[in-house]
Design a protein around this motif. Structure first.
Motif, PDB file in Angstrom:
ATOM      1  N   ARG A  88       0.859  -1.180   0.000  1.00  0.00           N
ATOM      2  CA  ARG A  88       0.000   0.000   0.000  1.00  0.00           C
ATOM      3  C   ARG A  88       0.896   1.232   0.000  1.00  0.00           C
ATOM      4  O   ARG A  88       1.746   1.397   0.882  1.00  0.00           O
ATOM      5  N   GLU A  89       0.714   2.075  -0.998  1.00  0.00           N
ATOM      6  CA  GLU A  89       1.507   3.304  -1.111  1.00  0.00           C
ATOM      7  C   GLU A  89       0.574   4.501  -0.990  1.00  0.00           C
ATOM      8  O   GLU A  89      -0.475   4.538  -1.617  1.00  0.00           O
ATOM      9  N   ILE A  90       0.970   5.494  -0.185  1.00  0.00           N
ATOM     10  CA  ILE A  90       0.177   6.712  -0.014  1.00  0.00           C
ATOM     11  C   ILE A  90       1.033   7.895  -0.432  1.00  0.00           C
ATOM     12  O   ILE A  90       2.182   8.016   0.004  1.00  0.00           O
ATOM     13  N   ASP A  91       0.468   8.769  -1.281  1.00  0.00           N
ATOM     14  CA  ASP A  91       1.229   9.959  -1.642  1.00  0.00           C
ATOM     15  C   ASP A  91       0.663  11.179  -0.923  1.00  0.00           C
ATOM     16  O   ASP A  91      -0.312  11.093  -0.185  1.00  0.00           O
ATOM     17  N   ALA A  92       1.286  12.331  -1.152  1.00  0.00           N
ATOM     18  CA  ALA A  92       0.948  13.541  -0.404  1.00  0.00           C
ATOM     19  C   ALA A  92      -0.468  14.041  -0.679  1.00  0.00           C
ATOM     20  O   ALA A  92      -1.030  14.790   0.116  1.00  0.00           O
ATOM     21  N   THR A  93      -1.071  13.622  -1.804  1.00  0.00           N
ATOM     22  CA  THR A  93      -2.436  14.045  -2.120  1.00  0.00           C
ATOM     23  C   THR A  93      -3.474  13.172  -1.442  1.00  0.00           C
ATOM     24  O   THR A  93      -4.672  13.440  -1.523  1.00  0.00           O
ATOM     25  N   GLY A  94      -3.022  12.100  -0.770  1.00  0.00           N
ATOM     26  CA  GLY A  94      -3.953  11.183  -0.123  1.00  0.00           C
ATOM     27  C   GLY A  94      -4.333  10.005  -0.997  1.00  0.00           C
ATOM     28  O   GLY A  94      -5.014   9.086  -0.558  1.00  0.00           O
ATOM     29  N   ARG A  95      -3.887  10.027  -2.258  1.00  0.00           N
ATOM     30  CA  ARG A  95      -4.178   8.905  -3.145  1.00  0.00           C
ATOM     31  C   ARG A  95      -3.353   7.697  -2.730  1.00  0.00           C
ATOM     32  O   ARG A  95      -2.253   7.828  -2.204  1.00  0.00           O
ATOM     33  N   HIS A  96      -3.883   6.520  -3.013  1.00  0.00           N
ATOM     34  CA  HIS A  96      -3.153   5.321  -2.635  1.00  0.00           C
ATOM     35  C   HIS A  96      -3.041   4.361  -3.815  1.00  0.00           C
ATOM     36  O   HIS A  96      -3.874   4.342  -4.706  1.00  0.00           O
ATOM     37  N   LEU A  97      -1.982   3.592  -3.792  1.00  0.00           N
ATOM     38  CA  LEU A  97      -1.740   2.579  -4.809  1.00  0.00           C
ATOM     39  C   LEU A  97      -1.659   1.242  -4.092  1.00  0.00           C
ATOM     40  O   LEU A  97      -0.853   1.058  -3.190  1.00  0.00           O
TER      41      LEU A  97
END
Length: 549
Positions: A88-97
């Motif tokens: 699970r990856e979270i970026d600064a915009t709150g989106r996740h992969l």
């Protein structure tokens, strides 16, 4: 079970990797050291909602990766290999992969997998025992698959009832308005009925007229195509001969066989196509009278669309609606009575499905009562009595989203005491033991391979702590058990003991984790037994606890 966890740039964690094993694993450390942060990172792999706030300051994204080993049943039900990787990856915009075995996936699929592997008990979960609304879910989790199927059957019938009820209430409110519009509606019904409107009719007519308008072009194109395909320069038989030649040598090379098959399919497909085109050409006909009638019909339909400001498809629906309004005006009470009968039938159908679900819940409740009472007795509540009470159904029983049931957990914790609501009489430690028993029962019944507890033993001490530790140890023989704990008895029972701590590195506070050897375990457990500095007595007690195991 969880085999390996890798956490990067998550809250106070910079880069942390840890291997996990079968049995009971204790995670200990000072308050604020990062134990719950570690659990939060693992929760992401179990489908918890992501939040950009988790990203470590200065980093652009956070990443959590877990390697799991599935048992035979999990493999079969999930259709996955024995070893899987979830990330699970979270970026600064709150989106996740989300990735499953390195392939992008969905949160729904991640939850489906995680729910088959295990469950995580958070510190706030015990508060659910204060909420009666959660009791139905506790019972349902004993056999989530079947209760969900029964609930789905009920919800379908409930949805039908609510739709009919909404319609029925709408009809009642329209009575006065409808009576005032009788003449107008009668005129509209007569006008629209005279046109015999059909869904998609206009589009079909426009397509037919377009074809007739281009009759000459279509006829010429088909004629030339037929002549070309039947002409002397087009050798269909050459395809067939080529196929037969390659077929003769197909045994010498697989590629010859493949190409022979291509030629064979091409020959037969082309032969069929030639016949179809010939039939299309022969059947082509221009009927001037039909052409004129279709154009006239299109004109009428366009005109009525413009007049009403609705498409033909919408007018078909509108006509049915105003016919219903007129039926109300001529026999309002009779029509409403018919709708009321339908509504009552829909309610009875939904209630029937609700009763089927209720009956099965009662069976599960009896099973849960027995198993949970036995577990509480083993956790130093030897006189505990537990009962799940279903509230009596009312004459006009409400159809709620989770069924028709409202439950109360009744418990007596001391001999001679009457049964009372759990939320009102149980202490913090008693609720902790109750929740530990619930989660253990759910895990066994669901055949999970992993359980994670975040301070589920809070409020427990002394002799009771030893019994809880023993129960956890017993549970971990079948289910990998990870527990964040402040109980020295639990830490001493563990097969593996990890210490979580934070310290300053490169000018920043970071969370770290170490697996403890025997000497370090003694000091860690002694620290848990001491108020401030570790005393010689605490060290001896820690050794004694470890030697008991």
């Amino acid at each position: 079970m969880l085999k390996h966890l890798d956490v990067k740039n998550f809250a106070l964690i910079d880069d942390l990797e840890i291997d996990f094993h079968d049995g009971l694993t204790a995670l200990t450390g000072e308050t604020g050291s990062g134990k719950s942060i570690l659990l939060e990172s693992l929760s992401l792999l179990f489908g918890k909602r992501s939040d950009a706030e988790y990203i470590r300051h200065g980093a652009s994204k956070a990443l959590v990766t877990g390697n799991f080993i599935l048992n035979d049943e999990q493999q079969k039900s999930l259709d996955l290999p024995r070893e899987i990787t979830l990330s699970r990856e979270i970026d600064a915009t709150g989106r996740h992969l989300i990735k499953i075995n390195h392939e992008t996936s969905t949160l729904q699929r991640l939850k489906q997998i995680a729910n088959k592997i295990g469950l995580i008990h958070g510190q706030n979960d015990t508060h659910m025992l204060m909420d009666k609304a959660s009791y139905v879910d506790f019972v349902d989790q004993l056999d989530k698959s079947r209760t969900q199927n029964l609930l789905n059957n009920y919800l379908l019938k409930r949805s039908t009832y609510h739709e009919l009820n909404k319609h029925y209430e709408s009809l009642k409110s329209k009575k006065k308005e409808t009576l005032e519009r009788v003449d107008f509606l009668t005129y509209q019904v007569k006008e629209l009925d005279a046109l015999s409107l059909k869904t998609n009719e206009l589009e079909e007519l426009q397509e037919q007229v377009s074809k007739l308008k281009n009759f000459d072009r279509i006829q010429q194109a088909l004629k030339e195509t037929v002549e070309l395909l039947n002409g002397p320069s087009f050798a269909l038989d050459n395809l067939y001969d080529g196929f037969k030649n390659l077929q003769k040598i197909s045994s010498f090379d697989k590629s010859y066989e493949v190409e022979a098959k291509v030629l064979e399919d091409s020959y037969y497909n082309l032969e069929d196509s030639i016949k179809n085109i010939e039939n299309l050409f022969k059947s082509l006909d221009f009927d001037e009278e039909s052409f004129n009638l279709k154009q006239q019909r299109i004109f009428e339909l366009n005109k009525i669309e413009t007049k009403y400001g609705k498409s033909i498809n919408d007018l078909v629906i509108y006509l049915a609606q105003i016919k219903e309004e007129l039926a109300l005006s001529t026999d309002y009470d009779g029509y409403l009575k018919d709708q009321e009968i339908k509504l009552k039938k829909a309610y009875e159908d939904a209630l029937k499905e609700g009763l089927v679900l209720r009956k099965y819940r009662m069976e599960l409740a009896k099973k849960l009562e027995k198993e949970l009472t036995e577990s509480l007795h083993q956790l130093d509540l030897t006189k505990a009595k537990f009962e799940i009470q279903f509230e009596t159904l009312k004459d006009n029983q409400a159809l709620e989203e989770n069924g028709i049931d409202s439950l109360e957990f009744m418990i007596s914790l001391n001999e001679g005491e009457p049964l009372k609501p759990l939320a009102k009489v149980a202490s913090g430690g008693e609720k902790a033991r109750f929740m530990f028993s619930l989660k253990s029962i759910f895990a066994r019944n669901s055949k999970l391979s992993m359980l994670v507890f975040d301070e589920i033993d809070i409020g427990i001490s002394g002799k009771t702590a030893s019994k809880v530790a023993t129960k956890m140890k017993e549970l971990s023989k079948d289910i990998q058990t990870l527990t964040i704990t402040h109980l020295p008895q639990v830490a001493a029972k563990a097969d593996h003991h990890y210490a979580i701590y934070k310290e300053k590195k490169d000018g920043r506070i970071q969370t770290f984790i170490d697996i403890l050897d025997k000497e370090k375990r003694i000091l860690a457990i002694a620290s848990m037994l001491s108020d401030e500095s570790i005393s010689p007595f605490a060290i001896e007690q820690a050794k004694a606890l470890l030697n008991q195991n």
